[in-house]
Write a protein that holds these residues in place. Sequence first.
Motif, PDB file in Angstrom:
ATOM      1  N   ALA A   1      50.327  54.401  37.365  1.00 37.06           N
ATOM      2  CA  ALA A   1      49.033  55.129  38.398  1.00 37.06           C
ATOM      3  C   ALA A   1      47.899  54.500  36.535  1.00 37.06           C
ATOM      4  N   LEU A   2      48.978  55.007  35.371  1.00 34.94           N
ATOM      5  CA  LEU A   2      47.353  55.235  34.296  1.00 34.94           C
ATOM      6  C   LEU A   2      47.799  53.096  34.559  1.00 34.94           C
ATOM      7  N   LEU A   3      48.565  52.734  34.949  1.00 34.18           N
ATOM      8  CA  LEU A   3      48.788  50.969  34.237  1.00 34.18           C
ATOM      9  C   LEU A   3      47.733  50.451  35.089  1.00 34.18           C
ATOM     10  N   GLY A   4      47.449  50.574  36.317  1.00 34.96           N
ATOM     11  CA  GLY A   4      46.959  50.114  37.136  1.00 34.96           C
ATOM     12  C   GLY A   4      47.366  49.862  38.964  1.00 34.96           C
ATOM     13  N   VAL A   5      48.328  50.593  38.638  1.00 39.59           N
ATOM     14  CA  VAL A   5      50.070  50.071  39.796  1.00 39.59           C
ATOM     15  C   VAL A   5      49.069  51.083  41.273  1.00 39.59           C
ATOM     16  N   ASP A   6      48.450  50.427  42.355  1.00 40.12           N
ATOM     17  CA  ASP A   6      48.318  50.881  43.441  1.00 40.12           C
ATOM     18  C   ASP A   6      50.096  51.752  43.759  1.00 40.12           C
ATOM     19  N   VAL A   7      50.182  52.881  43.685  1.00 41.65           N
ATOM     20  CA  VAL A   7      51.317  53.806  43.771  1.00 41.65           C
ATOM     21  C   VAL A   7      51.319  54.189  44.900  1.00 41.65           C
ATOM     22  N   ASP A   8      50.748  54.618  45.366  1.00 45.00           N
ATOM     23  CA  ASP A   8      50.647  54.735  47.456  1.00 45.00           C
ATOM     24  C   ASP A   8      51.088  53.818  48.375  1.00 45.00           C
ATOM     25  N   ARG A   9      50.222  52.741  47.762  1.00 44.52           N
ATOM     26  CA  ARG A   9      50.955  51.181  48.432  1.00 44.52           C
ATOM     27  C   ARG A   9      51.558  50.376  48.377  1.00 44.52           C
ATOM     28  N   THR A  10      51.791  50.680  46.853  1.00 46.78           N
ATOM     29  CA  THR A  10      53.564  49.815  46.739  1.00 46.78           C
ATOM     30  C   THR A  10      54.730  50.825  46.866  1.00 46.78           C
ATOM     31  N   ILE A  11      54.371  52.075  47.301  1.00 53.12           N
ATOM     32  CA  ILE A  11      55.561  52.644  48.020  1.00 53.12           C
ATOM     33  C   ILE A  11      55.285  52.624  49.636  1.00 53.12           C
ATOM     34  N   SER A  12      54.656  52.742  50.052  1.00 51.71           N
ATOM     35  CA  SER A  12      53.961  52.569  51.496  1.00 51.71           C
ATOM     36  C   SER A  12      54.884  51.083  51.373  1.00 51.71           C
ATOM     37  N   MET A  13      54.843  50.198  50.548  1.00 54.01           N
ATOM     38  CA  MET A  13      54.951  48.588  51.672  1.00 54.01           C
ATOM     39  C   MET A  13      56.592  48.793  50.860  1.00 54.01           C
ATOM     40  N   THR A  14      57.295  49.365  50.312  1.00 62.80           N
ATOM     41  CA  THR A  14      58.332  50.337  50.116  1.00 62.80           C
ATOM     42  C   THR A  14      59.224  50.232  51.470  1.00 62.80           C
TER      43      THR A  14
END
Lengths: 441, 305, 277
Positions: free
Chosen positions: B192-205
């Motif tokens: 998250a600190l490095l700019g990854v949209d964690v919520d979106r990534t998990i949703s996509m998973t």
Amino acid sequence: MTAIPHETTKARRTAGIPFLLKTAFINALIALVLFSLMIGIRTEAGSDGQLTYWTRFGDLASIVAAVFGGSIVIELLRQWIGPTGAEKLVPPSVQSGMSFIGRYVAPALLIFTLLVPVIFYDQRYILDLAILVLTYVMLGWGLNVVVGLAGLLDLGYVAFYAVGAYSYALLATNFGWSFWVCLPLAGILAAFWGMLLGFPVLRLRGDYLAIVTLAFGEIIRLVIINWQSLTGGPNGVSGIPRPTFFGIPLDNSDDGLAAKLGIEYSPTHRIVFLFYLILALALLTNWVTIRLRRLPIGRAWEALREDEVACRALGINTTTTKLTAFATGAMFGGFAGAFFATRQGFISPESFTFQESALVLAIVVLGGMGSQLGVALAALAMIGGFELFRSLETYRMLVFGMAMVLIMIWRPRGLIGHRAPTVYLTKANAISSDLVKEGHG
Amino acid sequence: MDYFAQQLINGLVLGSIYGLIAIGYTMVYGIVGMINFAHGDIFMIGGFIALITFLILISLGLTAIPVILLVVLLVSMAITALYGWTIERIAYRPLRHSFRLAPMLSAIGMSFVLTNYSQVAQGARVKPIPPFIIGGYTLHESADGFVIQLSNIQIMVVLTTIALLGIFTWLVSRTRLGRDMRACEQDQTMAALLGVDVDRTISMTFVIGAALAAVAGLMYLLYYGLVDFFMGFVAGIKAFTAAVLGGIGSLPGAMLGGLAIGLIETFWSAYFSVEYKDVAAFSILIVVLIFMPTGLLGRPEVEKV
Amino acid sequence: MSGEPILSVDRLTMRFGGIVAVQDLSFAAERKKITALIGPNGAGKTTVFNCITGFYKPSGGSIRLAHDDGKVIALERLNDFRIAKQAKVARTFQNIRLFPGMTALENLMVAQHNALMRASGLTFLGLIGVPSYRTAEKRAIELATEWLKRVNLLDRADDAAGNFAYGDQRRLEIARAMCTEPALLCLDEPAAGLNARESAGLSELLLSIRNELGTSILLIEHDMSVVMEISDHIVVMDHGLKIAQGTPREVRDDPKVIAAYLGTDEEEAAAVMESGS
Ligand SMILES: Nc1ncnc2c1ncn2[C@@H]1O[C@H](COP(=O)(O)OP(=O)(O)OP(=O)(O)O)[C@@H](O)[C@H]1O
Ligand SMILES: [Mg+2]
């Protein structure tokens, strides 16, 4: 892990009507897609095996409308209550107050339970329900040893319930052994199976433990279904002897208890007897668990849940500690199973499905892992609640599943959110559940 | 020998279906560390949606089988993916940083909801469809008249699985989404600190996992010719077993585990007894885990002291 | 007998795949003395501890523990909990490992598990509450109380360990290790994260453990003021190898140590070593 701040939190708090409508509209749209085929179209196999279908667009429309309205209501509620997490709704002062109340709730509950057959003597339905609740209280307390104290996940607890039930059923129907001989045997056999399950899972962690216990439960169930010559297969075992009052049958015969006491026979006598029987078994479970917690073995269970590596550094044999936890929990499950068999008079594999394991686990987690009172309250809430929705019939499991989801979101750490110390110098301070670990299993 | 070869084919086909479902378990486990107990039911929903789409397309008068299949595939993947996405939003996201057992129970609750939703919405009876893809090849005919058959549907299941695995491997190893997923797997806070949209990534998973489950649902429907509301539970725990056997968190492990479970089941039924095929699969899982506590391809857990 | 070292490590080697974390390390820890194991980060000190306490199985070499009564135990052959139980080696961890959800007193009671287990007749006698178990438990509580007093945590006996400040947790962990009544106490960086006053208190505590109870101590520590003040003997490691050993004075003046400790910047290294004097 630190929670990543939610960007939309602020937006939500200050959101106006356009935002509300937009959210509701999007939700309704999602609902439309989700339910379009599953609800909008109904399929059915005709008598000739040909599949037909008809549409139900009316139902679909009303569900989508309900989602639209529901989203608005929920969004409004959320804005009023504020985005505080559900856990924070109960401040620590109230939490410790609850432990104070707990000191009075538990005895009050016990006295009330003792009086249930007196108060509801004429209401057979309530007595039956009370027996059912107590059975789950006992199962919950048994599983609590494994999950709540030792921190080992067990998704196949129902296997031990089954072992206990079939032990009694088979011993009683084949050899005519009495309930009071079979009861300890059922416990011992279940404990033995608990150890057997314990061995392969000793080195496993977390989700590996979860699947192995689940698989174990399924293996037992499948063997019961398929070993027809012994277990009767899917047809189950029937004609299981009813319990006797230490040898005196509770029936309408001449040497029945009623005749011996010179009172008029009533079928309720047996129900009342069963009620006190399961109450005694449950209280025994509770008493043993409370005592074990204060003994070195119980402390080792809890220490294992907190930090297994530290346990080993202190010279604790983690293997036997885990095995005894599995065996103790299984033994209580076996007792409960024997009771179940004698109460029903008939058992079949259908009573020992994964759903049952999940239900007992849900009771333990909802109770607040490790809390005896919490487990009792959770069993009352879950089983009682489940009964309340009996009229819903097919929708019942649907409602039950939703309730499970909502309850977990509402109180992930259960009703009783603190742990009582097992020994103290000056004062027994309740320990907040935030500090208590949940084990690796 | 011929009998063996035939069972091998059958086992690989069944294993492919398990493998597709197992990938969904393993992906979700890898990224959020939870068992998505509702995943088996997602597979079941995928099967139902495929069935209903078939019915509609046929009653619309479509006859070109490839077109029908393609449309059914896309529709069921899309709608099932939305199911995966919604479930994550409703039942798992609020518990993301909670205690480990809470999301698991929430998932079990969700599984009950989906099973009964489907029972209520579509009835409890088994739904059969007529065979769509018929024909096949006779690979070998022995002197005593035993034939090894490779049906077209079997070919299709295996080819689809291979194609999906290819796409999927590319997705995980070569795309931005894949990189984000791997980052979240390592350390969500850091990602998250490095700019990854964690919520979106998990949703996509969840979306990808559900889409794969939908394909598995479609394959199941075509291969066995029926769906019912309860099929998610059994297939779900089999696939979960497969994921764990392969080493949960490992994608090749999920496929390998799926094939292993498929083969064990088929061979056990063929040579020993059909009744105990599941017992055999579960027992082998337990035995494997005794010796390899993190599965066949799982990373061994180093106990850092 | 007392001249013989309590712990003799001989040609200890520990490999992780390709990494050699400890290589052919030999040293001895004297009885009733404080032996320090120092070295730069990643030198392999914690790995040595893990080998001694059975968390890792050494790739090679031997570790011998000689009890006061002359009994010699090959530690590399015992596994995990038996080293604590039979060989009486207690340890603390670099990243504290208390039982956070249990009170300080409970933490110390868990440490006396084996003794209490015996007294409770493997639980069965304890379950029915025989008097002998009750007296054993009372004694255990007394021992725990005494240790809480020694580490200055008596007033916090009934608080959850997870709520303790960092320095308090370090001391509680030492008290917990001591409640197992060990022959050898292994401490992994007990002064890490402590302020100067707390460090001084720690030194005092360790000295009292050595002087009053006669427990041998093996100590990993980066805080040179502590190491130089209390150690009787120092072993210096770098990259898995022993590069020097001797008394604090000898080690401090050893150019090899200075060079290894802070790379090539000798002046700075000397300053660090000086701070300990
Ligand atoms: N379980 C393990 N697997 C792989 N490598 C390991 C393992 N444990 C330690 N190592 C490696 O061994 C080397 C020595 O580590 P160790 O923790 O013993 O150092 P240390 O001297 O205690 O350092 P510090 O002062 O930072 O605590 C390091 O390179 C570390 O990465
Ligand atoms: Mg270290």
